[in-house]
Design an enzyme around this catalytic site. Structure first.
Site, PDB file in Angstrom:
ATOM      1  N   GLY A  10       0.800  -1.214   0.000  1.00 61.78           N
ATOM      2  CA  GLY A  10       0.000   0.000   0.000  1.00 61.78           C
ATOM      3  C   GLY A  10       0.836   1.269   0.000  1.00 61.78           C
ATOM      4  N   ASP A  54      -0.666 -13.607   6.234  1.00 64.20           N
ATOM      5  CA  ASP A  54      -2.090 -13.317   6.352  1.00 64.20           C
ATOM      6  C   ASP A  54      -2.344 -12.869   7.785  1.00 64.20           C
ATOM      7  OD1 ASP A  54      -4.818 -13.242   6.534  1.00 64.20           O
ATOM      8  OD2 ASP A  54      -5.155 -15.314   5.875  1.00 64.20           O
ATOM      9  N   ILE A  55      -2.585 -11.583   7.990  1.00 63.65           N
ATOM     10  CA  ILE A  55      -2.714 -11.082   9.358  1.00 63.65           C
ATOM     11  C   ILE A  55      -3.939 -11.654  10.065  1.00 63.65           C
ATOM     12  CG2 ILE A  55      -1.420  -8.959   8.922  1.00 63.65           C
ATOM     13  CD1 ILE A  55      -4.090  -7.436   8.888  1.00 63.65           C
ATOM     14  N   THR A  80      -9.177  -0.478   3.740  1.00 67.62           N
ATOM     15  CA  THR A  80      -9.413   0.965   3.723  1.00 67.62           C
ATOM     16  C   THR A  80     -10.474   1.398   2.706  1.00 67.62           C
ATOM     17  OG1 THR A  80      -7.580   1.246   2.155  1.00 67.62           O
ATOM     18  CG2 THR A  80      -7.072   1.505   4.504  1.00 67.62           C
ATOM     19  N   ASP A 122      -9.302   9.363  11.709  1.00 64.30           N
ATOM     20  CA  ASP A 122     -10.266  10.279  12.319  1.00 64.30           C
ATOM     21  C   ASP A 122     -11.667   9.686  12.343  1.00 64.30           C
ATOM     22  OD1 ASP A 122     -11.946  11.729   9.848  1.00 64.30           O
ATOM     23  OD2 ASP A 122      -9.992  10.965   9.267  1.00 64.30           O
ATOM     24  N   TYR A 146     -16.046   0.933   8.521  1.00 66.56           N
ATOM     25  CA  TYR A 146     -14.599   1.165   8.523  1.00 66.56           C
ATOM     26  C   TYR A 146     -14.163   1.789   9.852  1.00 66.56           C
ATOM     27  CZ  TYR A 146     -10.154   3.472   7.520  1.00 66.56           C
ATOM     28  OH  TYR A 146      -8.863   3.921   7.589  1.00 66.56           O
ATOM     29  N   LYS A 150     -11.726   0.105  12.751  1.00 65.94           N
ATOM     30  CA  LYS A 150     -10.446   0.731  13.102  1.00 65.94           C
ATOM     31  C   LYS A 150     -10.405   1.078  14.591  1.00 65.94           C
ATOM     32  CE  LYS A 150      -7.405   1.596  10.824  1.00 65.94           C
ATOM     33  NZ  LYS A 150      -6.195   0.762  10.572  1.00 65.94           N
ATOM     34  N   TRP A 171      -7.151  11.571   4.983  1.00 65.41           N
ATOM     35  CA  TRP A 171      -7.006  12.072   3.611  1.00 65.41           C
ATOM     36  C   TRP A 171      -5.625  11.739   3.025  1.00 65.41           C
ATOM     37  CZ3 TRP A 171      -9.650  17.530   3.038  1.00 65.41           C
ATOM     38  CH2 TRP A 171     -10.910  17.507   3.652  1.00 65.41           C
TER      39      TRP A 171
END
Length: 313
Positions: A10, A54-55, A80, A122, A146, A150, A171
């Protein structure tokens, strides 16, 4: 230091590996693919040791990290895709990646007594009001799947560890992956008019700049919650788009000037496409960085300028 970095396929993981190597640290990259599948840009991330992991598989995580024996873990891997996370058939895998995967890593860091850095968002807050969110604020109220996952990842880290950094960002844009800047530049090639939301406020984060800060942090024991975006003030996505095109024109790309593409400000309600509810207030207070002796990131305007010089568009 020897640092194990997840999510190197990523945007952020790519830049974190490169920053670690630049500083003389030993870096080991990881992602779910059998081999590194990020951009083949010849940078250090394409050459450092890579471990497929593989987490969501606890045994895979334990075995891999035990074999690597790192001094710290920077956990960049995450689901994400905010809108896709709302799909009923995706919610279990989102939970597995963002919650179970994070807890698996926290457990092995606890076992090995090494610090863990977790990248959050955030979106753990409800995005109401106009006051910037403080890093140690516990008034959590995520609006979408999401954000919920998180937050659960954050709680898993704090449940198992004392040596942790939780860094909330917003962002995000970088070379290695999709992001808002690339989307806007591509849209302008096929549209004479683009509508962009003007009532969601925040600050962009360039992964190249963020990576420098994260390595600064992992070299210390100043653990805790932090917020990190570029400096330069709080803006809307509309403001962001206008600056992207302005900078492109300065670089000589006149196809992005106002005679070729106009940008219209619209409200979130008028835009009305997103599956996921998004926060209006993504302002993150970053003063704790300076208080703890860390150097803030450059302005987002400067970051956009450097980024456009790095990418092909």
């Amino acid at each position: 230091m020897k640092v194990f970095v997840t999510g190197v396929g990523g945007q952020l993981g790519h830049d974190v590996i490169n920053e670690l190597v630049k500083r003389g640290h030993e870096a080991v990259g990881s992602d779910i693919a059998s081999e590194y599948q990020g951009i083949a840009d010849g940078s250090a991330v394409t050459e450092v040791p890579y471990r497929a992991m593989d987490i969501t598989d606890a045994s895979s995580v334990t075995q891999t990290i035990e074999q690597v024996k790192p001094d710290a873990v920077i956990h960049c891997a995450a689901w994400t895709a905010v809108d896709a996370a709302e799909d009923e058939d995706k919610q279990e895998i989102v939970h597995q990646v963002n919650v179970v995967g994070t807890e698996n890593i926290a457990l092995i860091c606890e076992q090995l007594d090494i610090p863990m850095m977790y990248l959050s968002t955030d979106y753990v807050f409800d995005g109401q009001g106009d006051i910037p969110w403080q890093p140690d604020c516990k008034d959590y109220k995520p609006l979408n799947v999401y954000g919920q996952t998180k937050l659960a990842g954050e709680l898993a880290v704090t449940k198992h560890l004392e040596k942790y950094f939780i860094i909330r960002i917003a962002w995000v844009f970088g070379k290695n992956g999709k992001n808002f800047i690339k989307t806007m530049l591509n849209l302008a090639k096929t549209h004479k008019q683009i509508s962009v939301v003007s009532d969601q406020m925040g600050t962009p984060t360039y992964t190249y700049d963020l990576a420098r800060l994260l390595v600064d942090m992992i070299e210390t024991d100043r653990y805790g919650y932090y917020h990190a975006t570029n400096e330069g003030g709080y803006i809307s996505w509309y403001d962001f788009t206008k600056e992207i095109f302005r900078q492109a024109v300065v670089m000589g790309r006149t196809e992005y000037d106002e005679s070729h593409v106009s940008v219209l400000p619209v409200t979130t309600e008028e835009y009305g496409i997103s599956k996921a509810v998004r926060p209006f207030n993504s302002r993150l207070d970053k003063s704790k960085l300076v208080e703890q002796g860390f150097l803030p990131l450059p302005t987002w305007q400067d970051a956009v300028k450097r980024y456009l010089q790095e990418i092909e568009f």
